[in-house]
Design a protein around this motif. Structure first.
Motif, PDB file in Angstrom:
ATOM      1  N   ILE A  88       0.840  -1.193   0.000  1.00  0.00           N
ATOM      2  CA  ILE A  88       0.000   0.000   0.000  1.00  0.00           C
ATOM      3  C   ILE A  88       0.881   1.251   0.000  1.00  0.00           C
ATOM      4  N   PRO A  90       0.715   4.954   1.304  1.00  0.00           N
ATOM      5  CA  PRO A  90       0.061   6.033   2.046  1.00  0.00           C
ATOM      6  C   PRO A  90       0.708   7.395   1.885  1.00  0.00           C
ATOM      7  N   PHE A 249      -6.759   9.729   6.108  1.00  0.00           N
ATOM      8  CA  PHE A 249      -6.450   8.318   6.387  1.00  0.00           C
ATOM      9  C   PHE A 249      -7.668   7.448   6.098  1.00  0.00           C
ATOM     10  N   THR A 252      -8.482   7.285   2.225  1.00  0.00           N
ATOM     11  CA  THR A 252      -7.487   6.615   1.382  1.00  0.00           C
ATOM     12  C   THR A 252      -7.236   5.167   1.798  1.00  0.00           C
ATOM     13  N   HIS A 253      -7.711   4.755   2.974  1.00  0.00           N
ATOM     14  CA  HIS A 253      -7.493   3.381   3.445  1.00  0.00           C
ATOM     15  C   HIS A 253      -8.779   2.565   3.477  1.00  0.00           C
ATOM     16  N   VAL A 256      -8.588  -0.667   1.321  1.00  0.00           N
ATOM     17  CA  VAL A 256      -7.606  -1.610   1.861  1.00  0.00           C
ATOM     18  C   VAL A 256      -8.132  -2.257   3.139  1.00  0.00           C
ATOM     19  N   LEU A 257      -8.726  -1.474   4.013  1.00  0.00           N
ATOM     20  CA  LEU A 257      -9.253  -2.018   5.261  1.00  0.00           C
ATOM     21  C   LEU A 257     -10.464  -2.914   5.004  1.00  0.00           C
ATOM     22  N   VAL A 270       3.883  -1.429   3.863  1.00  0.00           N
ATOM     23  CA  VAL A 270       3.711   0.022   3.801  1.00  0.00           C
ATOM     24  C   VAL A 270       4.884   0.632   3.042  1.00  0.00           C
ATOM     25  N   LEU A 286      -2.857   2.651  11.820  1.00  0.00           N
ATOM     26  CA  LEU A 286      -3.072   1.527  10.905  1.00  0.00           C
ATOM     27  C   LEU A 286      -3.232   0.231  11.680  1.00  0.00           C
TER      28      LEU A 286
END
Length: 884
Positions: A88, A90, A249, A252-253, A256-257, A270, A286
């Motif tokens: 990922i 970030p 956060f 943008t996550h 993915v989460l 990361v 995270l």
């Protein structure tokens, strides 16, 4: 979650999609890896070849196959007992019209809902840029571009946009003239827009329209000085994210989460953690987000998170970071030096330098240069912040240039990539304080610096600030956080992408995270120290020997390491080749090209990738020419001495390309090519043994081995894009079929010896990779959490051994024995060649079984004779037999 046994890195792109990756799952399961380690999969810039230029973090790239294909890949992996580790990003995003968030910011400026996503200095130091974003994409100044009519208006579904060749930008709808508001719905829109921009009056209208936008189009060279957004290194197309903001956060996550929560991914990597404003706080956020969605069951390890982090030779990953370790560059570089002969290396380096600069001097000059050029805008951005701190603290005020010079020199002197002060820990801990004190000590000898500016910088970083007035403390912390974000890019651009392409006596040491100035002596002890620390504190950290960013593949480095064992032969070959090729050197601007430093670089690259077989096939020769020419163009531009990315010298680059063409011409250089093959054949046995020894250590050391795509066979590659060429999967599946068919052979030593004598490194690599991954699975606890203990040897060749023990309190243990620097032992460093050398293993077992050649070996008086352990190859992994 699948247990971490070994990961396998896959580089996804338009030519190797998620669908293609799914087809490889059965093969990789047979090979023995436990996890597919995927490059970024989120939507990236159009045509992206790597995925690190994400443009939409909410969806999987359609080019790669979309979310359905990603889920299908994960399902296939899980059905085969394997997991997915996802890379990922970030720190930054790719910018352009395919990034809707960035496009909205350009259209609406600070009024955009995404204005706080990106690290833009809206309060620019110049009135011209106040409230605007500098967009440095033009080939000339704006005036010259407009005079040539290269800026046009075009209508689209997204509205009227400014076009400049393949770039296009939005128009703030509130600034669009009434006569153009309907243009996008008019079938004659292009004629209307062209007419509106035509002539002197039209260009004046266009100029006025541009002046009212939230961005300013500028000459690309303006970025070096005036760019007012933070980038990934110096790449204008990659803008930094303010991921420290909770809403950024979360946005943008989210995807993915979601993958974490749904069990689609089983680990995260990361990217570029050092680029973040506060790495520790990001990782804590995270970790919390991951653990809520994927809590560890009782007795099971937590969801793994790895960080891409370059560590100095004496540095370890922060133990207060909630991660499982790094991606393994520190393992790669520590292991590499073990295979470099100290005496031979000293001879090579002495001849190379001939009184010139050492690596430390080159690295220092290179860091300083990038800070004054490519990263100058970043320095200019924070120097006024330091001046503001000094003014608030009532310290002697100095010119902004004085503060900038002090900032540059401190970064140049910093011995690590960065320090880690943050809002919760605003003062340096013991480790950070030590490196800062060391750096400031070097500044005191610099008479060109302003004493008061240096003092202000030192007090900002090292003094206690708990009792400071709140506004002053805030200003100081803001400066420190920003300063820390520049130090990593300066090391990456100054050392990795400059110094390592300049100073290159033995290019195998010029690797990401490496230090060619570090003495080779003591390499084994350094590796042992690194592995002991890994076993105790980060046993699930990744161990790598190849990545998509390495300068040379492990097998290419294995050959180059062998040069240190043949230093005299190498010196004679260099002199001979230079004599033969003297006529190929041509004058360019008063200098002969290539220089002796450059031709040395070229010859080493050839040695690293020249195939031992099929060398006479025209397609192979043409492929080598193309690969080598592209590589040298990149290498010389990165060195920034005679040519560069910003100021390419066509004449110089043509001379290098012609030199390479002559070297690979069938007729003109037949003598050279014959001699090159002969020389490579001389060092090939040591290259083979280096490859096997590295592989055995890689697959048995504390940590999780990470295998780069294709590296289970012979894999000779240079820096990207060379190391991202398509993998020949059919060849690898066939090799694995052969290995599995031979698995039942009554005496494995016969097969090993035959391949050893034929220098068939690829087949041996496949065999050892499969067998040792299976060994790790069969002894999961031993290799996952077993202790690490260096082993001592006695005898004539005791210094030619890397040996260690992995052990559990239950008595389960394995001994890892690998020869190194074997040229001095003889033509065949096996069997009787090691007869008087033995390893002290204690009285912990009645017998041992070799996982490589399949025989039983007994210890005598607590010692194992290497003549027996190395009966087929100078590597062995001995597993203790359980007492009955």
């Amino acid at each position: 979650m699948p247990t971490l046994i070994g990961t396998y890195r896959l580089q996804l792109n338009a030519d190797f999609t998620l669908h293609d990756a799914r087809q490889r799952v059965p093969y990789l399961q047979r090979l023995g890896v436990s996890h597919l380690y995927c490059s970024p999969v989120l939507a990236a810039r159009e045509g992206s070849t790597h995925g690190y230029d994400v443009t939409d973090p909410t969806q999987v790239s359609a080019m790669l196959g979309g979310e359905a294909a990603f889920v299908a890949l994960a399902d296939a992996a899980h059905e085969h007992g394997m997991g997915i580790v996802l890379d990922i990003v970030p720190n930054h995003m790719g910018i352009g019209p395919d990034n809707p968030y960035w496009d909205d910011v350009l259209a609406r400026g600070r009024a955009s809902r995404y204005a706080e996503w990106f690290d833009v200095a809206w309060r620019a130091p110049t009135r011209r840029l106040a409230g605007k974003i500098l967009v440095p994409v033009l080939g000339e100044t704006l005036e010259k571009v407009m005079q040539r009519g290269e800026l046009t208006l075009r209508a689209s579904a997204a509205g009227v946009r400014v076009h400049y060749f393949n770039h296009h930008f939005p128009i703030d709808p509130t600034t669009l003239p009434p006569e153009l508001e309907v243009a996008q719905r008019d079938p004659l829109a292009r004629e209307i827009l062209d007419s509106w921009c035509a002539g002197e009056h039209g260009q004046a209208r266009l100029r006025a329209l541009l002046a009212h936008q939230h961005y300013e189009l500028a000459f690309w060279r303006a970025a070096q000085r005036d760019i007012n957004y933070r980038r990934f290194f110096d790449v204008n197309e990659l803008i930094s994210l303010r991921v420290e903001r909770e809403e950024v956060f979360e946005a943008t996550h989210r995807a993915v989460l979601h993958f974490v929560a749904d069990g689609i991914v089983d680990g995260l990597r990361v990217d570029h953690v050092d680029g973040l404003l506060e790495p520790r706080r990001y990782l804590e956020r995270l970790r919390r987000a991951v653990d809520v969605r994927r809590p560890a069951r009782a007795g099971e390890p937590r969801f793994p998170i790895f960080v891409e982090k370059i560590l100095a030779s004496t540095e370890t990953v922060r133990r207060d970071w909630p991660v499982d370790g790094t991606t393994g560059y520190e393992f790669l570089t520590a292991l590499e030096d073990v295979f470099v002969d100290p005496e031979g290396h000293a001879m090579i380096e002495q001849r190379y330098r001939r009184g010139g600069s050492d690596f430390s001097s080159v690295a220092t000059a290179s860091k300083r240069r990038v800070l004054r050029t490519a990263l100058n805008a970043d320095v200019r951005r924070i120097a006024p912040m330091l001046a503001s701190v000094a003014k608030r603290a009532r310290w002697p005020e100095r010119p902004i240039a004085a503060y900038a010079a002090a900032i540059v020199e401190l970064i140049v002197a910093l011995p690590v990539y960065r320090t880690y002060l943050d809002a919760e820990h605003p003062e340096p801990d013991e480790r950070d304080r030590a490196v800062l004190i060391e750096a400031f000590a070097r500044l005191r000898d610099n008479a060109t610096l302003d004493h008061d500016a240096v003092r202000a910088l030192e007090q900002s970083l090292l003094c206690e600030w708990r009792s400071a007035e709140p506004k002053l403390a805030h200003a100081r912390l803001s400066f420190v956080l920003r300063w820390q974000q520049i130090t990593g890019p300066s090391a990456a651009k100054g050392i990795e992408d400059t110094a390592l392409y300049i100073y290159a006596p033995l290019t195998s040491r010029n690797e990401v995270g490496g230090d060619p100035g570090l003495p080779v002596e003591g390499a084994v002890d350094r590796l042992h120290g690194r592995l002991a620390e890994r076993a105790q504190y980060s046993p699930r950290s990744l161990n790598t020997t190849n990545t998509h960013d390495t300068k040379r593949s492990a097998d290419a480095r294995a050959r180059l390491d062998a040069l240190s064992e043949h230093a005299d032969d190498w010196a004679r070959a260099l002199r001979r080749w230079r004599r033969w090729h003297r006529s190929l050197r041509v004058p360019v601007k008063g200098r002969c090209v290539p220089s002796h430093f450059t031709d040395d670089f070229i010859y080493q690259a050839l040695i690293g990738i020249w195939p031992l077989t099929r060398a006479h096939v025209p397609e192979t020769r043409e492929s080598l020419r193309t690969r080598l020419t592209e590589y040298l163009e990149k290498a010389m531009r990165e060195a920034k001495i005679s040519t560069s990315w910003t100021d390419p010298d066509d004449e110089y680059e043509h001379a290098i390309a012609q030199f390479i063409s002559h070297l690979l011409d069938r007729d003109e250089s037949a003598q050279f090519q014959t001699d090159l093959r002969r020389f490579i054949a001389t060092i090939a046995p040591q290259a083979l043994y280096n490859t096997l020894a590295r592989l055995v250590a890689h697959l048995t050391a504390p940590g999780v081995p990470d295998i780069y795509q294709g590296d289970e066979l012979w894999y000779a590659a240079l820096v990207d894009p060379d190391n991202r060429r398509p993998v020949d999967w059919a060849a690898r599946e066939h090799a694995l079929d052969v290995v599995e068919e031979e698995g039942s052979a009554p005496d494995r030593r016969v097969i090993l010896a035959a391949r050893r004598d034929a220098l068939q490194a690829g087949e041996l690599k496949m065999l050892l990779t499969r067998d040792l991954l299976r060994l790790r699975r069969a002894h999961e606890a031993l290799f996952a959490s077993g202790s690490f203990e260096p082993l001592s040897a006695t005898g004539e060749h005791a210094g030619r051994l890397l040996a260690f023990r992995r052990a559990l309190p239950t008595g389960e243990q394995a001994l890892v024995l690998t020869g190194r620097g074997t040229a001095s032992i003889g033509e065949a460093p096996i069997g009787a060649a090691w007869s008087d050398t033995s390893v002290n293993v204690g009285d912990s077992s009645n017998g041992w079984h070799c996982a490589i050649h399949g025989t039983r070996i007994a210890s005598r008086e607590g010692r194992i004779r290497l003549g027996e352990a190395f009966s087929a190859l100078p590597v062995a992994v001995l597993v203790a037999e359980r007492e009955v």
